[in-house]
Every structure is written in C-alpha cells, then in structure tokens.
Design an enzyme around this catalytic site. Structure first.
Site, mmCIF file in Angstrom:
data_model
loop_
_atom_site.group_PDB
_atom_site.id
_atom_site.type_symbol
_atom_site.label_atom_id
_atom_site.label_comp_id
_atom_site.label_asym_id
_atom_site.label_seq_id
_atom_site.Cartn_x
_atom_site.Cartn_y
_atom_site.Cartn_z
ATOM 1 N N ARG A 153 41.553 5.470 70.739
ATOM 2 C CA ARG A 153 40.709 5.510 71.586
ATOM 3 C C ARG A 153 41.385 4.179 73.188
ATOM 4 O O ARG A 153 42.434 4.366 73.906
ATOM 5 C CB ARG A 153 39.470 4.863 71.443
ATOM 6 C CG ARG A 153 38.847 6.440 71.158
ATOM 7 C CD ARG A 153 37.345 6.000 70.968
ATOM 8 N NE ARG A 153 37.522 5.056 69.248
ATOM 9 C CZ ARG A 153 36.266 5.812 69.041
ATOM 10 N NH1 ARG A 153 34.855 6.353 68.722
ATOM 11 N NH2 ARG A 153 36.551 4.919 67.491
ATOM 12 N N ILE A 154 41.905 3.147 72.405
ATOM 13 C CA ILE A 154 42.606 2.035 72.785
ATOM 14 C C ILE A 154 44.097 1.770 73.085
ATOM 15 O O ILE A 154 44.303 1.715 74.225
ATOM 16 C CB ILE A 154 42.671 0.372 71.881
ATOM 17 C CG1 ILE A 154 41.008 0.354 71.337
ATOM 18 C CG2 ILE A 154 43.154 -0.337 72.122
ATOM 19 C CD1 ILE A 154 40.451 -0.731 70.508
ATOM 20 N N ARG A 174 49.036 8.870 62.542
ATOM 21 C CA ARG A 174 48.563 9.658 61.198
ATOM 22 C C ARG A 174 48.931 10.815 62.022
ATOM 23 O O ARG A 174 49.299 11.777 60.870
ATOM 24 C CB ARG A 174 46.905 9.515 61.286
ATOM 25 C CG ARG A 174 47.195 8.237 60.050
ATOM 26 C CD ARG A 174 45.463 7.787 59.168
ATOM 27 N NE ARG A 174 45.001 8.407 60.866
ATOM 28 C CZ ARG A 174 43.384 7.587 60.956
ATOM 29 N NH1 ARG A 174 42.945 7.288 59.865
ATOM 30 N NH2 ARG A 174 42.948 6.878 62.159
ATOM 31 N N ILE A 233 47.813 -5.898 68.896
ATOM 32 C CA ILE A 233 46.650 -6.441 68.657
ATOM 33 C C ILE A 233 45.911 -5.660 68.628
ATOM 34 O O ILE A 233 44.146 -5.385 68.746
ATOM 35 C CB ILE A 233 46.422 -6.197 70.537
ATOM 36 C CG1 ILE A 233 47.078 -4.392 70.854
ATOM 37 C CG2 ILE A 233 46.829 -6.485 71.809
ATOM 38 C CD1 ILE A 233 46.075 -3.693 71.887
ATOM 39 N N ALA A 234 46.064 -5.699 66.692
ATOM 40 C CA ALA A 234 45.855 -4.527 66.067
ATOM 41 C C ALA A 234 45.271 -5.358 64.551
ATOM 42 O O ALA A 234 43.719 -5.999 65.216
ATOM 43 C CB ALA A 234 46.181 -3.171 64.755
ATOM 44 N N ARG A 235 45.602 -6.119 63.708
ATOM 45 C CA ARG A 235 45.582 -6.490 62.925
ATOM 46 C C ARG A 235 46.470 -7.340 62.199
ATOM 47 O O ARG A 235 47.575 -6.694 62.541
ATOM 48 C CB ARG A 235 44.287 -5.392 61.644
ATOM 49 C CG ARG A 235 43.735 -5.237 62.288
ATOM 50 C CD ARG A 235 42.088 -6.443 61.945
ATOM 51 N NE ARG A 235 40.310 -5.731 62.082
ATOM 52 C CZ ARG A 235 40.022 -5.747 62.733
ATOM 53 N NH1 ARG A 235 40.716 -6.357 64.539
ATOM 54 N NH2 ARG A 235 39.012 -6.001 63.560
ATOM 55 N N GLU A 264 44.387 -14.815 59.805
ATOM 56 C CA GLU A 264 44.225 -15.452 60.645
ATOM 57 C C GLU A 264 42.285 -16.108 60.716
ATOM 58 O O GLU A 264 41.966 -15.656 59.284
ATOM 59 C CB GLU A 264 44.226 -15.163 61.895
ATOM 60 C CG GLU A 264 42.523 -13.812 62.273
ATOM 61 C CD GLU A 264 43.083 -12.688 63.626
ATOM 62 O OE1 GLU A 264 44.262 -12.248 63.434
ATOM 63 O OE2 GLU A 264 41.960 -13.060 63.413
ATOM 64 N N HIS A 282 43.930 -14.143 68.677
ATOM 65 C CA HIS A 282 43.094 -13.405 68.435
ATOM 66 C C HIS A 282 41.200 -12.752 69.717
ATOM 67 O O HIS A 282 40.628 -12.275 69.528
ATOM 68 C CB HIS A 282 41.558 -13.350 67.003
ATOM 69 C CG HIS A 282 41.172 -11.321 66.924
ATOM 70 N ND1 HIS A 282 40.821 -11.002 65.635
ATOM 71 C CD2 HIS A 282 41.083 -10.543 67.317
ATOM 72 C CE1 HIS A 282 40.837 -9.975 65.211
ATOM 73 N NE2 HIS A 282 40.519 -9.676 66.254
ATOM 74 N N ILE A 283 41.943 -12.688 70.990
ATOM 75 C CA ILE A 283 40.684 -13.082 72.418
ATOM 76 C C ILE A 283 41.238 -10.962 72.832
ATOM 77 O O ILE A 283 40.914 -10.857 74.234
ATOM 78 C CB ILE A 283 40.917 -14.027 72.776
ATOM 79 C CG1 ILE A 283 43.007 -14.444 73.378
ATOM 80 C CG2 ILE A 283 41.185 -15.290 72.480
ATOM 81 C CD1 ILE A 283 42.994 -15.287 74.361
HETATM 82 C C1 8YV Z 1 36.590 -8.606 67.835
HETATM 83 C C2 8YV Z 1 38.450 -7.519 66.930
HETATM 84 O O1 8YV Z 1 36.239 -9.505 67.931
HETATM 85 O O2 8YV Z 1 37.315 -6.040 67.161
HETATM 86 C C3 8YV Z 1 38.014 -6.153 66.650
HETATM 87 O O3 8YV Z 1 38.168 -5.054 66.003
HETATM 88 O O4 8YV Z 1 39.169 -7.471 66.788
HETATM 89 C C4 8YV Z 1 37.822 -7.896 68.109
HETATM 90 O O5 8YV Z 1 37.149 -6.958 69.481
HETATM 91 C C5 8YV Z 1 37.039 -9.137 66.830
HETATM 92 O O6 8YV Z 1 37.290 -8.402 65.790
HETATM 93 C C6 8YV Z 1 35.545 -9.826 65.831
HETATM 94 O O7 8YV Z 1 34.239 -9.217 65.119
#
Ligand code: 8YV
Length: 329
Positions: A153-154, A174, A233-235, A264, A282-283
C-alpha cells in the site's frame, strides 16, 4: 475492569479513551527493557506497543494476555509464531499512514538526489563564498526511472506520485500486483537485479522478514548506477548499513536517504561520517494527523479485541484472525 499496559508515551486523549474501558498501566517514561515489559505484562489482559519486542517468554509470563496492539503497520517486533501458539491476537495500524509515509519517501529521495542535507550543512558551516557551476551537482528526478522495492500500500502511494515527475516506474515485489494497479501506476514488474541496474532512484518499502535481511548488501549496491540514489523508509536490517557506507564513500552510488537503521536508535557510527547521505530518526509516519490516526486505530483494535466498544469482538486490523475466540494456551 480488564487491565491493559500502554508500553509507550502516546497522546493523553487516547489514554483517556482507553480509561473508559480499562484499568490502564501507562509507561510515560523511557522505553522499557525486555524484563520490565515482561513484568508489567504479567497481570494484563491486553497491551498497546509501538515497536516493542514481544516474544514467547513475555507471552508465557502473561497468562491472561489476549491481545497486543501495535501502533505501527510493521509488526516484525512480534514473534507471530509465539502469538499463534499461545492464541494471542496481534493487531497493527495499516492504511492510515500510507500517504504521510509516501510523502516522506519522496522528501528523502529528493533530498538525497539534490544533496539537500549535505549543502545545508556546508552553508551552516559558513563555507559559502561564491556561486560555482559545479557546486553540489545532483541528479534529476523529473523524467528519471523510479525503482520501488515492495509494492504494497505504501509502495503504491509512493509510485502514484511519480506521474507528476514524469518518471518511469519499475517495481519488484514478492508477487506481481494486480494488472489494474500496474496499469494505473504505469509500473513495470521486474526482477530485483533488473530494478537495481535500471533505476535512477531506488526506494525500499518492503516489510522486514528474516528473508529480507540485507536485501541490499554489497552485491546489490554493485549493480546500481553510480549516479543512483537509495532510500530506505522500510526497516533497518533490510539494508546492510556497513556495505552502504562503503558504497557511498567509494561513490559506488551517488547518495542515500535513510529513515530506519540496523539496531536503531543506535546507528552504525560510520554513517555519520559520510556526507552524501540524509539521515532521519524514523519519522516517515510522523505528521500530527497520521500519528493521531495510528494511536486511535491502535486503541480501536485493543478495545474491540477485548470485547468492548462498538466493534466488540471484531477488531479492525487483526494480524492473525484465526486465534479470535480461541482460549489462551
Ligand atoms: C511507527 C513504522 O511509527 O508503522 C510502522 O511500521 O515504522 C512507524 O510508522 C514505528 O514503527 C513505531 O511504532
């Protein structure tokens, strides 16, 4: 009254909503270490977390716990095998953050491509003496090729914005997305290798799983164009941060934008020594409206999963719906 733990500071009015239904133990202080989280979960029926790791040991020590509601779309902090084995429901907050997060992906990608942070630091340091034809030359977004890794979705929200920049969109996922979505986004499905070779700007928007660990490492960075940018912007953990530092130092790729990091909030210290990178804490989902929507959705999930409120028994975003109605084990 059922008891819940809210593991993090969140909007006080959302806490007030929760207090209408529950006896609330609210951690308003620092992030709790694992042993404190386990101890405070022990007598609870439900919990609201935001990225806090919850695994088998914490679930075993909390025999009444029936639901953990994560204020995030990503839930790699939950050990879902342990949740399923104990019949504990996990919930998350999808959709409400799609547009803010996609906006931020663009902000980081543009900042990386046009060397925004690097040039601003230089200006603040008082180094600007004259105009130079070759000062901070970056790479264009308009008319370039956007490579989206992870077309959920993102990823789709991000790709949708590419039209205004007349970009060609290629993606890897995937599995291929529905043809109507491909047509709407004018997006071409390609292999990860092709994407890395062809894209001018690569953006990572895929969930973190064990299989996705270091999806981008030295070998992948070596496939990219020297003029290309990489945005995550993932992980954290999807990119090998040490390999990225090396690729940026050697100008193997032009620039990067990172909102998420391995380990992090601690960072690989070498990241701070590389000029051609934009770093944010992480914003990506952090707008007032979106964080409020996420907090309220996390509360909705918790209230409904514990059998309260207008959607009692039907939480909007169950991750493992099969456990609903089953006794704790
Ligand atoms: C969160 C995020 O703010 O939604 C997610 O997966 O990475 C961020 O929007 C963060 O994970 C804290 O829960």
């Amino acid at each position: 009254m059922q008891k819940i733990l809210v593991a993090r500071p969140i909007f006080p009015d959302v806490i007030e909503r929760l207090k209408q239904y529950f006896d609330v133990d609210w951690n308003q202080g620092e992030v709790m270490p694992a042993d404190e989280l386990t101890r405070r979960l022990a007598d609870k029926d439900g919990a609201l977390t935001a990225g806090d790791p919850v695994g088998a040991a914490a679930l075993a020590a909390a025999p009444r716990l029936r639901v953990v509601s994560n204020m995030a779309v990503g839930y790699n902090n939950f050990d879902m095998a342990a949740f399923n084995a104990s019949n504990v429901l996990g919930t998350n907050t999808p959709d409400v953050l799609n547009e803010s997060t996609a906006d931020f992906g663009w902000a980081l990608m543009m900042a990386a491509a046009r060397r925004l942070a690097e040039s601003e630091h230089w200006l603040r340091a008082g180094k600007w003496q004259k105009w130079a034809y070759d000062g901070f030359l970056g790479s264009d977004l308009y008319g370039s090729t956007l490579g989206v890794v992870g077309m959920g979705r993102i990823g789709q929200a991000l790709a949708r914005r590419a039209k205004g920049f007349n970009m060609q969109v290629i993606y890897h996922n995937r599995s291929r997305v529905a043809l109507e979505i491909e047509a709407e986004l004018n997006a071409e499905y390609v292999s990860k290798q092709d994407l890395l070779r062809r894209a001018d700007h690569v953006v990572l928007v895929l969930p973190y799983t064990k299989e996705n660990h270091h999806t981008i490492g030295a070998a992948e960075l070596a496939l990219m164009k020297p003029s290309a940018t990489l945005t995550n912007i993932a992980r954290g953990g999807i990119v090998d941060d040490a390999a990225l530092v090396e690729a940026l130092r050697s100008k193997r790729i032009a620039a990067a934008g990172l909102d998420v990091f391995e380990g992090e909030p601690k960072l690989n210290p070498d990241l701070l020594t590389v000029p051609n990178i934009v770093l944010t804490p992480h914003i990506a989902s952090a707008t007032e409206a979106t964080r409020r929507a996420m907090a309220n959705l996390a509360a909705d999930n918790l209230i409904a999963a514990l059998g309260e409120g207008p959607r009692a028994g039907r939480p909007p975003n169950p991750i493992n719906p099969d456990v609903i109605g089953k006794a704790r084990s």
